[in-house]
Design an enzyme around this catalytic site. Structure first.
Site, PDB file in Angstrom:
ATOM      1  N   SER A 267       5.552  51.433  45.786  1.00  0.00           N
ATOM      2  CA  SER A 267       6.008  51.212  47.216  1.00  0.00           C
ATOM      3  C   SER A 267       7.439  50.709  46.164  1.00  0.00           C
ATOM      4  O   SER A 267       7.408  49.649  45.666  1.00  0.00           O
ATOM      5  CB  SER A 267       5.679  49.708  46.855  1.00  0.00           C
ATOM      6  OG  SER A 267       6.226  49.246  47.659  1.00  0.00           O
TER       7      SER A 267
ATOM      8  N   HIS B  60       5.803  54.921  48.940  1.00  0.00           N
ATOM      9  CA  HIS B  60       5.940  53.987  49.982  1.00  0.00           C
ATOM     10  C   HIS B  60       6.407  53.348  50.744  1.00  0.00           C
ATOM     11  O   HIS B  60       7.144  52.276  49.883  1.00  0.00           O
ATOM     12  CB  HIS B  60       4.644  53.540  49.518  1.00  0.00           C
ATOM     13  CG  HIS B  60       3.554  52.115  50.349  1.00  0.00           C
ATOM     14  ND1 HIS B  60       2.873  53.094  51.125  1.00  0.00           N
ATOM     15  CD2 HIS B  60       3.966  50.763  50.994  1.00  0.00           C
ATOM     16  CE1 HIS B  60       2.459  51.506  51.948  1.00  0.00           C
ATOM     17  NE2 HIS B  60       2.319  50.028  51.316  1.00  0.00           N
TER      18      HIS B  60
ATOM     19  N   ASP C  74       7.999  50.232  52.438  1.00  0.00           N
ATOM     20  CA  ASP C  74       7.623  48.494  53.121  1.00  0.00           C
ATOM     21  C   ASP C  74       8.637  47.801  54.526  1.00  0.00           C
ATOM     22  O   ASP C  74       9.311  47.282  53.740  1.00  0.00           O
ATOM     23  CB  ASP C  74       6.678  48.235  52.219  1.00  0.00           C
ATOM     24  CG  ASP C  74       5.763  47.989  51.509  1.00  0.00           C
ATOM     25  OD1 ASP C  74       4.641  48.877  52.291  1.00  0.00           O
ATOM     26  OD2 ASP C  74       5.559  47.926  50.712  1.00  0.00           O
TER      27      ASP C  74
ATOM     28  N   MET D  55       9.607  45.091  56.863  1.00  0.00           N
ATOM     29  CA  MET D  55       9.217  43.485  57.321  1.00  0.00           C
ATOM     30  C   MET D  55       9.877  43.491  58.173  1.00  0.00           C
ATOM     31  O   MET D  55      11.415  43.145  57.962  1.00  0.00           O
ATOM     32  CB  MET D  55       8.819  43.200  55.585  1.00  0.00           C
ATOM     33  CG  MET D  55       7.463  43.307  54.751  1.00  0.00           C
ATOM     34  SD  MET D  55       7.637  42.449  53.774  1.00  0.00           S
ATOM     35  CE  MET D  55       6.485  43.050  52.709  1.00  0.00           C
TER      36      MET D  55
ATOM     37  N   HIS E 129       4.785  52.013  55.744  1.00  0.00           N
ATOM     38  CA  HIS E 129       4.496  50.792  56.262  1.00  0.00           C
ATOM     39  C   HIS E 129       4.629  49.960  56.578  1.00  0.00           C
ATOM     40  O   HIS E 129       5.537  49.165  56.401  1.00  0.00           O
ATOM     41  CB  HIS E 129       3.100  50.128  55.428  1.00  0.00           C
ATOM     42  CG  HIS E 129       2.485  49.243  54.856  1.00  0.00           C
ATOM     43  ND1 HIS E 129       2.137  48.255  54.224  1.00  0.00           N
ATOM     44  CD2 HIS E 129       2.468  48.702  56.094  1.00  0.00           C
ATOM     45  CE1 HIS E 129       1.597  47.585  54.744  1.00  0.00           C
ATOM     46  NE2 HIS E 129       0.855  47.963  55.780  1.00  0.00           N
TER      47      HIS E 129
ATOM     48  N   MET F  98       4.908  46.248  58.641  1.00  0.00           N
ATOM     49  CA  MET F  98       4.440  45.636  58.552  1.00  0.00           C
ATOM     50  C   MET F  98       5.576  44.321  60.143  1.00  0.00           C
ATOM     51  O   MET F  98       5.712  43.250  59.982  1.00  0.00           O
ATOM     52  CB  MET F  98       4.983  44.657  57.788  1.00  0.00           C
ATOM     53  CG  MET F  98       3.298  45.413  56.630  1.00  0.00           C
ATOM     54  SD  MET F  98       3.729  45.050  54.932  1.00  0.00           S
ATOM     55  CE  MET F  98       5.008  46.171  54.571  1.00  0.00           C
TER      56      MET F  98
ATOM     57  N   MET G  90      -5.215  46.786  53.517  1.00  0.00           N
ATOM     58  CA  MET G  90      -4.833  45.619  52.191  1.00  0.00           C
ATOM     59  C   MET G  90      -5.280  45.086  51.643  1.00  0.00           C
ATOM     60  O   MET G  90      -6.777  44.385  52.314  1.00  0.00           O
ATOM     61  CB  MET G  90      -3.858  44.488  53.519  1.00  0.00           C
ATOM     62  CG  MET G  90      -2.639  45.016  53.816  1.00  0.00           C
ATOM     63  SD  MET G  90      -1.608  46.402  53.541  1.00  0.00           S
ATOM     64  CE  MET G  90      -0.499  44.972  52.036  1.00  0.00           C
TER      65      MET G  90
ATOM     66  N   GLY H 131       5.266  41.526  47.193  1.00  0.00           N
ATOM     67  CA  GLY H 131       4.785  42.256  46.366  1.00  0.00           C
ATOM     68  C   GLY H 131       4.568  41.492  45.096  1.00  0.00           C
ATOM     69  O   GLY H 131       4.294  40.543  45.268  1.00  0.00           O
ATOM     70  N   GLY H 132       3.648  42.317  43.941  1.00  0.00           N
ATOM     71  CA  GLY H 132       3.390  40.940  42.435  1.00  0.00           C
ATOM     72  C   GLY H 132       2.222  40.363  43.079  1.00  0.00           C
ATOM     73  O   GLY H 132       1.673  39.389  42.447  1.00  0.00           O
TER      74      GLY H 132
ATOM     75  N   ASP I  66      -3.384  48.859  49.418  1.00  0.00           N
ATOM     76  CA  ASP I  66      -2.023  48.027  49.623  1.00  0.00           C
ATOM     77  C   ASP I  66      -2.549  46.925  48.290  1.00  0.00           C
ATOM     78  O   ASP I  66      -3.026  46.511  49.682  1.00  0.00           O
ATOM     79  CB  ASP I  66      -1.117  48.267  50.357  1.00  0.00           C
ATOM     80  CG  ASP I  66      -0.073  48.255  49.990  1.00  0.00           C
ATOM     81  OD1 ASP I  66       0.369  48.209  49.661  1.00  0.00           O
ATOM     82  OD2 ASP I  66       1.423  48.322  51.424  1.00  0.00           O
ATOM     83  N   GLY I  67      -1.945  46.129  47.321  1.00  0.00           N
ATOM     84  CA  GLY I  67      -1.365  45.220  47.058  1.00  0.00           C
ATOM     85  C   GLY I  67      -2.774  45.311  45.700  1.00  0.00           C
ATOM     86  O   GLY I  67      -3.807  45.331  46.010  1.00  0.00           O
TER      87      GLY I  67
ATOM     88  N   GLY J 226       3.452  48.609  44.068  1.00  0.00           N
ATOM     89  CA  GLY J 226       4.637  48.411  43.540  1.00  0.00           C
ATOM     90  C   GLY J 226       5.315  47.587  42.342  1.00  0.00           C
ATOM     91  O   GLY J 226       5.460  48.340  41.604  1.00  0.00           O
ATOM     92  N   SER J 227       4.712  46.487  41.441  1.00  0.00           N
ATOM     93  CA  SER J 227       5.596  45.457  40.786  1.00  0.00           C
ATOM     94  C   SER J 227       4.696  46.037  39.322  1.00  0.00           C
ATOM     95  O   SER J 227       5.765  46.435  38.642  1.00  0.00           O
ATOM     96  CB  SER J 227       4.783  44.153  40.867  1.00  0.00           C
ATOM     97  OG  SER J 227       3.677  44.509  41.272  1.00  0.00           O
TER      98      SER J 227
HETATM   99  C1  DX5 Z   1       2.991  43.866  50.939  1.00  0.00           C
HETATM  100  C2  DX5 Z   1       3.118  45.527  50.562  1.00  0.00           C
HETATM  101  C3  DX5 Z   1       2.615  45.850  49.628  1.00  0.00           C
HETATM  102  C4  DX5 Z   1       3.311  45.443  48.528  1.00  0.00           C
HETATM  103  C5  DX5 Z   1       2.285  46.265  46.919  1.00  0.00           C
HETATM  104  O1  DX5 Z   1       2.854  43.814  51.748  1.00  0.00           O
HETATM  105  O2  DX5 Z   1       2.806  46.050  51.725  1.00  0.00           O
HETATM  106  O3  DX5 Z   1       2.923  47.684  48.770  1.00  0.00           O
HETATM  107  O4  DX5 Z   1       5.196  46.087  47.643  1.00  0.00           O
HETATM  108  O5  DX5 Z   1       2.722  45.679  46.059  1.00  0.00           O
HETATM  109  P1  DX5 Z   1       2.060  45.307  44.602  1.00  0.00           P
HETATM  110  O6  DX5 Z   1       1.682  46.446  43.767  1.00  0.00           O
HETATM  111  O7  DX5 Z   1       3.480  44.470  43.529  1.00  0.00           O
HETATM  112  O8  DX5 Z   1       1.101  44.580  45.122  1.00  0.00           O
HETATM  113 ZN    ZN Z   2       2.372  48.625  52.276  1.00  0.00          ZN
END
Ligand code: DX5
Ligand code: ZN
Length: 212
Positions: free
Chosen positions: A6, A29, A31, A33, A63, A65, A134, A141-142, A172-173, A194-195
């Site tokens: 991500s 990926h 994201d 928002m 994705h 959001m 989710m 993230g994180g 995801d997450g 992601g993180s």
């Molecule tokens: C949250 C995002 C995730 C996020 C995942 O809204 O959709 O894709 O980037 O990040 P990590 O792996 O850091 O939880």
């Molecule tokens: Zn995502």
């Protein structure tokens, strides 16, 4: 299991180099928002369009959001998405949004938040190419992995088998070196990371290990 790094957690001061550290992954990926559907703003279609030609081999997994995704489907299709995933909790008409994504030649996904039960997806599952579970509250993230996602993955897997359907199951997450085996064992096909990956010393080694 495949991996979708991500880019929310990438270094935006050197985005191309940062994504290159995860370029062995099959998917990427993205994201998006809007600060309304989730309490955070990330980036939009112009960033995706700029990175698209630099990572031609990766499958772009967008994705959304955002509160009214149908308004932006065409923009993301034009900006090179392969999969476009929106939330069942958003405001757009679900069937119209899926049909629009397909009419533009793209694969369609629906995502469910941690409080949403996967059976609300039943009317749409035969039309979907991907379901995104989710495992954190969307927005940041994180965060810490929520284990209630595991039952949803298993439910989606048996529903797919029992009804001879084809959608990918993505999660995801909070997926990291410790939690990825849990989602894989439950039946996840595509892990968004992601993180953990972007902080890792050698993300491409992790990706090779996970995708095997
Ligand atoms: C949250 C995002 C995730 C996020 C995942 O809204 O959709 O894709 O980037 O990040 P990590 O792996 O850091 O939880
Ligand atoms: Zn995502």
């Amino acid at each position: 299991m495949k991996v979708a790094p991500s880019i929310l957690s990438a270094d935006f001061t050197q985005l191309e180099n940062s994504i290159n550290r995860t370029s062995k992954a099959t998917y990427l990926h993205i994201d998006v928002m809007d600060g309304v559907f989730v309490p955070n703003i990330s980036f939009g279609q112009s960033i995706q369009k700029q990175i698209r030609p630099k990572f031609e081999k990766m499958i772009f997994d967008t994705h959304l959001m955002i509160i009214d995704p149908i308004k932006y489907i065409k923009d993301f299709a034009d900006a090179g998405s392969d999969y476009i995933t929106f939330h069942i909790e958003a405001k757009s008409d679900i069937n119209e949004t899926i049909d629009l994504i397909h009419s533009l030649g793209k694969k369609a996904g629906i995502s469910i938040k941690p409080a949403t039960n996967p059976d609300v997806l039943i009317p749409y599952l035969n039309k979907l190419d991907l379901v995104l579970v989710m495992s954190v509250e969307p927005g940041f993230g994180g965060q810490k992995f929520m284990p209630n996602s595991l039952e949803k993955i298993s439910w989606l897997k048996s529903y797919r088998e029992n009804n001879k359907l084809n959608y990918l199951i993505s999660v995801d997450g909070g997926i990291n070196g410790e939690t990825y085996p849990l989602v894989e064992n439950a039946g996840c096909d595509l892990a968004v990371m992601g993180s953990f990956l972007y902080k890792a010393e050698n993300p491409n080694e992790w990706i090779e290990r996970i995708e095997k």
